[in-house]
Design a protein around this motif. Structure first.
Motif, PDB file in Angstrom:
ATOM      1  N   ASP A  20      25.879  29.911  18.103  1.00 64.44           N
ATOM      2  CA  ASP A  20      27.130  30.871  18.765  1.00 64.44           C
ATOM      3  C   ASP A  20      27.111  32.942  18.182  1.00 64.44           C
ATOM      4  O   ASP A  20      27.855  32.749  17.706  1.00 64.44           O
ATOM      5  N   HIS A  22      27.732  34.089  21.275  1.00 65.14           N
ATOM      6  CA  HIS A  22      28.533  35.010  22.391  1.00 65.14           C
ATOM      7  C   HIS A  22      29.410  35.638  21.556  1.00 65.14           C
ATOM      8  O   HIS A  22      30.257  35.601  20.378  1.00 65.14           O
ATOM      9  N   ASP A  23      30.403  36.492  22.503  1.00 68.43           N
ATOM     10  CA  ASP A  23      31.312  36.961  22.450  1.00 68.43           C
ATOM     11  C   ASP A  23      32.294  36.108  22.831  1.00 68.43           C
ATOM     12  O   ASP A  23      32.713  34.982  23.155  1.00 68.43           O
ATOM     13  N   THR A  25      35.696  33.319  23.403  1.00 64.53           N
ATOM     14  CA  THR A  25      36.495  33.198  24.615  1.00 64.53           C
ATOM     15  C   THR A  25      37.560  34.097  25.579  1.00 64.53           C
ATOM     16  O   THR A  25      38.189  34.335  24.290  1.00 64.53           O
ATOM     17  N   GLU A 165      29.254  33.662  13.583  1.00 63.28           N
ATOM     18  CA  GLU A 165      29.846  33.410  14.523  1.00 63.28           C
ATOM     19  C   GLU A 165      30.906  33.808  15.054  1.00 63.28           C
ATOM     20  O   GLU A 165      32.144  33.465  14.378  1.00 63.28           O
TER      21      GLU A 165
END
Length: 307
Positions: A20, A22-23, A25, A165
């Protein structure tokens, strides 16, 4: 990441397993702000300060030009550059001290620990965004086929992947030790030096926020194992170790049902990820692990390294 390798993906039926990247949340952005002092001004200042400290240390060869790498160490240290610098040094000092374990450590060379299927990360994060590592060191562990050194290597490989991550860096991780069926023969595999290595790794080496260690299904003889670890535990980690036995309600006070598998009376409806599922994913990252392994102290004699 230190390399430009593509993010690995493994297709498992209708679901996808990946790292993962991703930035954060919105919820974890708030956690980072509230718990880690993370905001653009603090981050920029801390990154430059840590970069300068590492550039000035001629004993260390590290990718100080890589902001992602610096932030990985700054986050658990709440963006205090001097504390992060000491964390970097401890991370590499530990690798030198235990060089026999770390030498050439890449997933594709450690297939056995994944085939044993005693280590896995649960498919869902918990409701605080934390990764959940499960270690089954009771009846599933064939200690004649898989040594504790191999188990430790597997843990290192999982944690190094989690450190890629951003969400795991901020939220941290929790560990479930499932000791169901632990035998006296297995107890005898544990030694004080191994216990010290694990505790030193958790407390001082890895730049990962370990938020909880949960012992489940432990028989009475597990007390013999814990007695080896207890002398090395400092108060912070000691206060994050919880013994649940077969009391699933107790476990669920710390980890929400939706993240737990049915075997823990959880409600996670995703399939359990096997060790080989993770092997297929992590072995695609061999070059990233090799890059990680390429850095450290120029002088690999631990006797000449402080700490």
């Amino acid at each position: 990441m230190l390399t430009k390798e593509p993010i690995p993906v493994v297709q498992l039926g209708h679901s996808t397993l990946t790292i993962d990247r991703h930035d954060l949340t919105p919820e974890l952005l708030e956690v980072a702000r509230a718990e880690l002092r993370e905001n653009p001004d603090v981050v920029a200042k801390a990154v430059e300060e840590l970069r300068d400290l590492l550039k000035a240390d001629k004993e260390l060869n590290v990718p100080w030009e890589n902001d992602e790498y610096l932030i990985m160490f700054l986050r658990p240290c709440k963006f205090y550059a001097e504390s992060a610098y000491q964390q970097v040094k401890r991370y590499y000092q530990f690798k030198v001290k235990h060089s026999k374990v770390y030498a050439g450590l890449i997933p594709s060379k450690e297939k056995n620990i994944f085939e044993q299927d005693i280590l896995t990360v649960l498919p869902n994060r918990d409701n605080k965004g934390r990764r959940i590592l499960v270690m089954e060191l009771g009846k599933k562990w064939k200690h004649n086929e898989c040594s504790l050194d191999e188990v430790f290597k597997g843990c290192v490989l999982f944690v190094e992947a989690a450190l890629l991550e951003p969400c795991s860096q901020v939220a941290g991780s929790v560990v479930i030790f499932d000791m169901d069926g632990l035998s006296l023969q297995q107890v005898c595999q544990f030694t004080p030096p191994f216990a010290k290595r694990i505790v030193d790794w958790l407390q001082d080496s890895i730049p990962m926020r370990v938020k909880g260690v949960h012992i489940v299904n432990q028989p009475y003889i597990f007390n013999m194992v814990f007695a080896l670890f207890k002398p090395f535990l400092r108060e912070k980690l000691k206060n994050r170790i919880f013994f649940h036995g077969k009391d699933r309600a107790s476990l669920q006070k710390h980890i929400n049902k939706e993240a737990l598998l049915p075997c823990y009376k959880g409600e996670c409806d995703a399939q359990r990820l096997t060790g080989m599922d993770w092997y297929k994913l992590l072995s695609q990252l061999d070059k990233e692990y090799q890059a990680v392994n390429s850095y450290g102290y120029n002088n690999n004699n631990p006797d000449k390294i402080e700490g």
